[in-house]
Design an enzyme around this catalytic site. Structure first.
Site, PDB file in Angstrom:
ATOM      1  N   ASP A 159      11.339 -12.386 -29.716  1.00 54.58           N
ATOM      2  CA  ASP A 159      11.613 -13.187 -28.540  1.00 54.58           C
ATOM      3  C   ASP A 159      10.528 -12.915 -27.488  1.00 54.58           C
ATOM      4  O   ASP A 159       9.347 -13.037 -27.790  1.00 54.58           O
ATOM      5  CB  ASP A 159      13.041 -12.871 -28.043  1.00 54.58           C
ATOM      6  CG  ASP A 159      13.505 -13.700 -26.873  1.00 54.58           C
ATOM      7  OD1 ASP A 159      13.892 -14.856 -27.082  1.00 54.58           O
ATOM      8  OD2 ASP A 159      13.483 -13.181 -25.737  1.00 54.58           O
TER       9      ASP A 159
ATOM     10  N   HIS B  53      18.715 -16.941 -33.985  1.00 59.45           N
ATOM     11  CA  HIS B  53      17.688 -16.370 -33.120  1.00 59.45           C
ATOM     12  C   HIS B  53      17.580 -14.849 -33.209  1.00 59.45           C
ATOM     13  O   HIS B  53      16.494 -14.291 -33.101  1.00 59.45           O
ATOM     14  CB  HIS B  53      17.974 -16.767 -31.667  1.00 59.45           C
ATOM     15  CG  HIS B  53      16.972 -16.234 -30.693  1.00 59.45           C
ATOM     16  ND1 HIS B  53      15.648 -16.625 -30.699  1.00 59.45           N
ATOM     17  CD2 HIS B  53      17.096 -15.319 -29.696  1.00 59.45           C
ATOM     18  CE1 HIS B  53      15.002 -16.001 -29.723  1.00 59.45           C
ATOM     19  NE2 HIS B  53      15.859 -15.198 -29.110  1.00 59.45           N
TER      20      HIS B  53
END
Length: 317
Positions: free
Chosen positions: A108, A290
């Site tokens: 991320d 994610h």
């Protein structure tokens, strides 16, 4: 070695004018460093499943809570969270441990920092492993204006910048609910709601999909953000235009060997021309969302270790 490293025993290390809370494994493997960089709103704890395996494979594993997170320093100025400072912290860690360079792994926002370090400090980064967020070409216009034109003012990138402090206060007031709702997998499709999605998520009383982690693991994140507040970490987003300016004259090509791990159900946009800017990249995909290294910890760890082993063999041949 257990995949739950003792996260109760960090070191506070002075780097780049601040202090970072740093967790280690494999200290006996001096000379073979790998630095793990978390994303938002995460912690070094997000690498708990990988640290033991990397240490067992012969790496000195270094996982900081980056500035603004955990017990690491939380400077007041927004500009103290720009990409120059974030990458400078990683260089400071290398200097502290006496390493010329290291392999860097990022998820991320941590991936963005690692990619940036590879071009800002190319002699200090020998390999790059990125999860979720690919290296993105620097556009011709500042990113906030571009994002706002495409997605609108409810984009969290835009909202964080145009309405500073509003989302932070909502997250602070609903830290447990927000993080519980955010750390989910196998979420069913839903119609978009009006308003800023992350604020809506913080107010949602019923989580969607399945939890990514146990209640005890989630409590580590909740306790940390209840203590630190969200503003320091959100300040990373408030530097996206500043970062664009800082990178103007930087050679944009990542010349290191790189591994890019996407989640098949991740909503983060993929880079359509990744190989043009990262010519030595290998791209793989895992069937997850994610939170890649926490959703599929064994598969993610195996991918990382197998890729590193191939690079080591190639380096010795």
């Amino acid at each position: 070695m257990s995949d739950t490293i003792d996260f109760a025993q960090p070191s506070m290390i002075a780097v780049n004018g601040i202090e970072l809370e740093v967790f280690e494994a494999g200290q006996e493997n001096v000379g073979n460093p790998i630095i793990l960089c978390h994303g938002w709103p995460e912690l070094a704890f997000s690498w708990r499943h990988q640290m033991g395996a990397l240490a067992d494979a012969g790496y000195h594993v270094i996982a900081p809570n980056q500035r603004g997170y955990g017990k690491s320093s939380r400077p007041a100025e927004v500009s103290d969270y720009d990409i120059s400072h974030l990458c400078g912290d990683l260089v400071g860690l290398l200097d502290h441990f006496g390493y010329e360079d290291a392999t860097f792994v990022g998820h991320d926002w941590g991936a963005n920092v690692v990619w940036s370090a590879a071009v800002l400090h190319p002699t200090r980064v020998n390999k790059v492993i990125a999860l979720s967020v690919p290296y993105m070409e620097r556009g011709e216009v500042p990113p906030l204006a571009f994002i706002e034109a495409i997605v609108g003012s409810d984009s969290y990138f835009v909202h964080f910048n145009r309405q500073p402090g509003v989302a932070d206060a909502v997250f602070d007031a609903n830290a447990r609910q927000f993080l519980c709702n955010l750390y989910r997998k196998n979420e069913p499709a839903a119609e978009p709601e009006p308003g800023m999605p992350l604020i809506n998520l913080a107010h949602a009383e019923t989580p969607r999909g399945d939890p990514v982690m146990s209640d005890g693991e989630l409590a580590v994140f909740v306790d940390a953000f209840e203590a630190s507040g969200f503003t320091p970490s959100v300040n990373w987003y408030r530097n996206v235009d500043r970062n664009w300016e800082l990178m103007e004259d930087v050679d944009p090509i990542v010349r290191q060997q790189a591994l890019m791990i996407y989640g098949a159900r991740d909503t983060v946009m993929r880079a359509p021309n990744l190989e043009a800017f990262v010519p030595r990249v290998e791209v793989v995909e895992l069937n997850c969302g994610h939170w890649i290294q926490q959703e599929l910890p064994e598969a993610a760890t195996r991918l990382i270790l197998e890729w590193l082993q191939r690079q080591d063999v190639a380096d010795k041949s």
